[in-house]
Write a protein that holds these residues in place. Sequence first.
Motif, PDB file in Angstrom:
ATOM      1  N   LEU A 148      -7.497  -2.103 -16.384  1.00 16.63           N
ATOM      2  CA  LEU A 148      -6.314  -1.264 -16.499  1.00 16.63           C
ATOM      3  C   LEU A 148      -5.506  -1.420 -15.215  1.00 16.63           C
ATOM      4  N   PRO A 149      -4.268  -1.883 -15.291  1.00 12.66           N
ATOM      5  CA  PRO A 149      -3.543  -2.319 -14.087  1.00 12.66           C
ATOM      6  C   PRO A 149      -2.907  -1.195 -13.270  1.00 12.66           C
ATOM      7  N   ILE A 150      -3.713  -0.187 -12.925  1.00  9.89           N
ATOM      8  CA  ILE A 150      -3.227   0.911 -12.090  1.00  9.89           C
ATOM      9  C   ILE A 150      -4.257   1.149 -10.992  1.00  9.89           C
ATOM     10  N   TYR A 151      -4.106   0.465  -9.879  1.00 12.36           N
ATOM     11  CA  TYR A 151      -5.005   0.635  -8.747  1.00 12.36           C
ATOM     12  C   TYR A 151      -4.280   0.186  -7.485  1.00 12.36           C
ATOM     13  N   SER A 152      -4.763   0.688  -6.351  1.00 15.46           N
ATOM     14  CA  SER A 152      -3.996   0.512  -5.124  1.00 15.46           C
ATOM     15  C   SER A 152      -4.894   0.421  -3.904  1.00 15.46           C
ATOM     16  N   ILE A 153      -4.274   0.015  -2.810  1.00 10.98           N
ATOM     17  CA  ILE A 153      -4.871   0.106  -1.474  1.00 10.98           C
ATOM     18  C   ILE A 153      -4.204   1.284  -0.782  1.00 10.98           C
ATOM     19  N   SER A 154      -5.001   2.109  -0.126  1.00 10.14           N
ATOM     20  CA  SER A 154      -4.453   3.257   0.592  1.00 10.14           C
ATOM     21  C   SER A 154      -4.929   3.228   2.035  1.00 10.14           C
ATOM     22  N   VAL A 155      -3.985   3.178   2.965  1.00  7.73           N
ATOM     23  CA  VAL A 155      -4.304   3.179   4.399  1.00  7.73           C
ATOM     24  C   VAL A 155      -3.469   4.250   5.082  1.00  7.73           C
ATOM     25  N   GLY A 156      -4.148   5.218   5.661  1.00  7.52           N
ATOM     26  CA  GLY A 156      -3.475   6.259   6.426  1.00  7.52           C
ATOM     27  C   GLY A 156      -3.906   6.207   7.879  1.00  7.52           C
ATOM     28  N   LEU A 157      -3.073   6.711   8.755  1.00  9.85           N
ATOM     29  CA  LEU A 157      -3.412   6.836  10.172  1.00  9.85           C
ATOM     30  C   LEU A 157      -3.149   8.280  10.582  1.00  9.85           C
ATOM     31  N   THR A 158      -4.127   8.881  11.278  1.00  4.85           N
ATOM     32  CA  THR A 158      -3.951  10.234  11.797  1.00  4.85           C
ATOM     33  C   THR A 158      -3.940  10.231  13.316  1.00  4.85           C
ATOM     34  N   ARG A 159      -3.215  11.190  13.865  1.00  4.05           N
ATOM     35  CA  ARG A 159      -3.285  11.489  15.295  1.00  4.05           C
ATOM     36  C   ARG A 159      -3.797  12.922  15.407  1.00  4.05           C
ATOM     37  N   ASN A 160      -4.946  13.099  16.039  1.00  3.26           N
ATOM     38  CA  ASN A 160      -5.559  14.432  16.127  1.00  3.26           C
ATOM     39  C   ASN A 160      -5.654  15.078  14.743  1.00  3.26           C
ATOM     40  N   ASN A 161      -6.054  14.248  13.766  1.00  2.19           N
ATOM     41  CA  ASN A 161      -6.286  14.664  12.376  1.00  2.19           C
ATOM     42  C   ASN A 161      -5.025  15.102  11.635  1.00  2.19           C
ATOM     43  N   VAL A 162      -3.863  14.706  12.130  1.00  2.00           N
ATOM     44  CA  VAL A 162      -2.597  14.918  11.429  1.00  2.00           C
ATOM     45  C   VAL A 162      -2.087  13.569  10.933  1.00  2.00           C
ATOM     46  N   PRO A 163      -1.862  13.392   9.627  1.00  2.00           N
ATOM     47  CA  PRO A 163      -1.387  12.105   9.106  1.00  2.00           C
ATOM     48  C   PRO A 163      -0.010  11.748   9.637  1.00  2.00           C
ATOM     49  N   ILE A 164       0.127  10.532  10.167  1.00  2.00           N
ATOM     50  CA  ILE A 164       1.397  10.113  10.772  1.00  2.00           C
ATOM     51  C   ILE A 164       1.883   8.771  10.232  1.00  2.00           C
ATOM     52  N   LEU A 165       1.062   8.071   9.491  1.00  2.00           N
ATOM     53  CA  LEU A 165       1.433   6.764   8.927  1.00  2.00           C
ATOM     54  C   LEU A 165       0.704   6.612   7.604  1.00  2.00           C
ATOM     55  N   GLY A 166       1.405   6.076   6.614  1.00  2.00           N
ATOM     56  CA  GLY A 166       0.767   5.857   5.322  1.00  2.00           C
ATOM     57  C   GLY A 166       1.306   4.634   4.610  1.00  2.00           C
ATOM     58  N   VAL A 167       0.399   3.864   4.037  1.00  2.00           N
ATOM     59  CA  VAL A 167       0.754   2.730   3.176  1.00  2.00           C
ATOM     60  C   VAL A 167      -0.049   2.832   1.893  1.00  2.00           C
ATOM     61  N   VAL A 168       0.642   2.801   0.774  1.00  2.00           N
ATOM     62  CA  VAL A 168      -0.004   2.706  -0.542  1.00  2.00           C
ATOM     63  C   VAL A 168       0.539   1.452  -1.210  1.00  2.00           C
ATOM     64  N   TYR A 169      -0.366   0.520  -1.498  1.00  2.00           N
ATOM     65  CA  TYR A 169       0.046  -0.758  -2.081  1.00  2.00           C
ATOM     66  C   TYR A 169      -0.441  -0.826  -3.529  1.00  2.00           C
ATOM     67  N   HIS A 170       0.497  -0.709  -4.457  1.00  2.00           N
ATOM     68  CA  HIS A 170       0.181  -0.828  -5.885  1.00  2.00           C
ATOM     69  C   HIS A 170       0.003  -2.311  -6.185  1.00  2.00           C
ATOM     70  N   VAL A 171      -1.243  -2.718  -6.381  1.00  2.00           N
ATOM     71  CA  VAL A 171      -1.589  -4.138  -6.392  1.00  2.00           C
ATOM     72  C   VAL A 171      -0.882  -4.893  -7.506  1.00  2.00           C
ATOM     73  N   VAL A 172      -0.967  -4.418  -8.736  1.00  2.00           N
ATOM     74  CA  VAL A 172      -0.459  -5.180  -9.877  1.00  2.00           C
ATOM     75  C   VAL A 172       1.070  -5.207  -9.894  1.00  2.00           C
ATOM     76  N   ARG A 173       1.694  -4.112  -9.538  1.00  2.00           N
ATOM     77  CA  ARG A 173       3.167  -4.063  -9.518  1.00  2.00           C
ATOM     78  C   ARG A 173       3.752  -4.664  -8.242  1.00  2.00           C
ATOM     79  N   ASN A 174       2.884  -5.000  -7.292  1.00  2.00           N
ATOM     80  CA  ASN A 174       3.339  -5.566  -6.023  1.00  2.00           C
ATOM     81  C   ASN A 174       4.360  -4.659  -5.349  1.00  2.00           C
ATOM     82  N   GLU A 175       4.056  -3.358  -5.344  1.00  2.00           N
ATOM     83  CA  GLU A 175       4.912  -2.373  -4.705  1.00  2.00           C
ATOM     84  C   GLU A 175       4.210  -1.816  -3.473  1.00  2.00           C
TER      85      GLU A 175
END
Length: 269
Positions: free
Chosen positions: A101-128
Amino acid sequence: MKVDLKIAMSNVIEVCTEVADFIYTEGTNFDRGRIEQKTSFNNLVSYVDKEAEQRLVRVLKNVIPNAGFITEEGTVEQSKSNEYNWIIDPLDGTTNFLHGLPIYSISVGLTRNNVPILGVVYHVVRNECFHAIEDDNAYCNGRIIHVSKIPTLQESLLATGFPYYHSEKKDPYLDIIKDFLEKSHGIRRLGSAAIDLAYVACGRLEGYFEYNLNAWDVAAGLVLVRQAGGKVTDFKGGDNCLFGGELCASNSHIQSEMLSVVQGQWNRK
């Protein structure tokens, strides 16, 4: 320690693009004999998850050398006590992936002192590639994205997920879903929390809610929604949504309506 988030973001996007190619290629000829169960028959992992995580970690170790890691597959020593921590789900939507089923992604977050400050979600099949950093816009493939302007729950399309582990909250949760079905345009269950949050950020969904979540499910998406103009809280309306296990995200216009529905069932005896 000062980190240039724009440079870090560029590095994250580059490695996510490479790992997405690996995941997509493996998915075209996947060996189902190499599926493993984690803790239950429906909580699955594959060699693709583990290899994808190792590839991400190998690069990210060099992006911020002193950063810690919180990862779903545990292929690296885990720590959330560092000033900066990478929070990684190498394949969010593993069950979808295993079934083609073509709905899956890579998720990478970065926190500073446990507060999220950067996020990337890569939808693999849609190349988004959805990405954002604090104090900046949210983007998809380099174009600025915003949450939906729809003003009411009645006009909204929502998403949710079904946890692997059901607690005493299972029945209240199902009643929340019933209430939302009657008060909105509908509910979708995509099978990837990271994609759900990315879709709220870009206006394809007005809201998303779920419980029994892990930090790697939501770290990147939290940044996307907030930088795209949305609102993210726990079920109480507070900020404990990274490690608190429950989350309600919206375009901000319908947040109070969503929380009213959730709290009406969630807090019952």
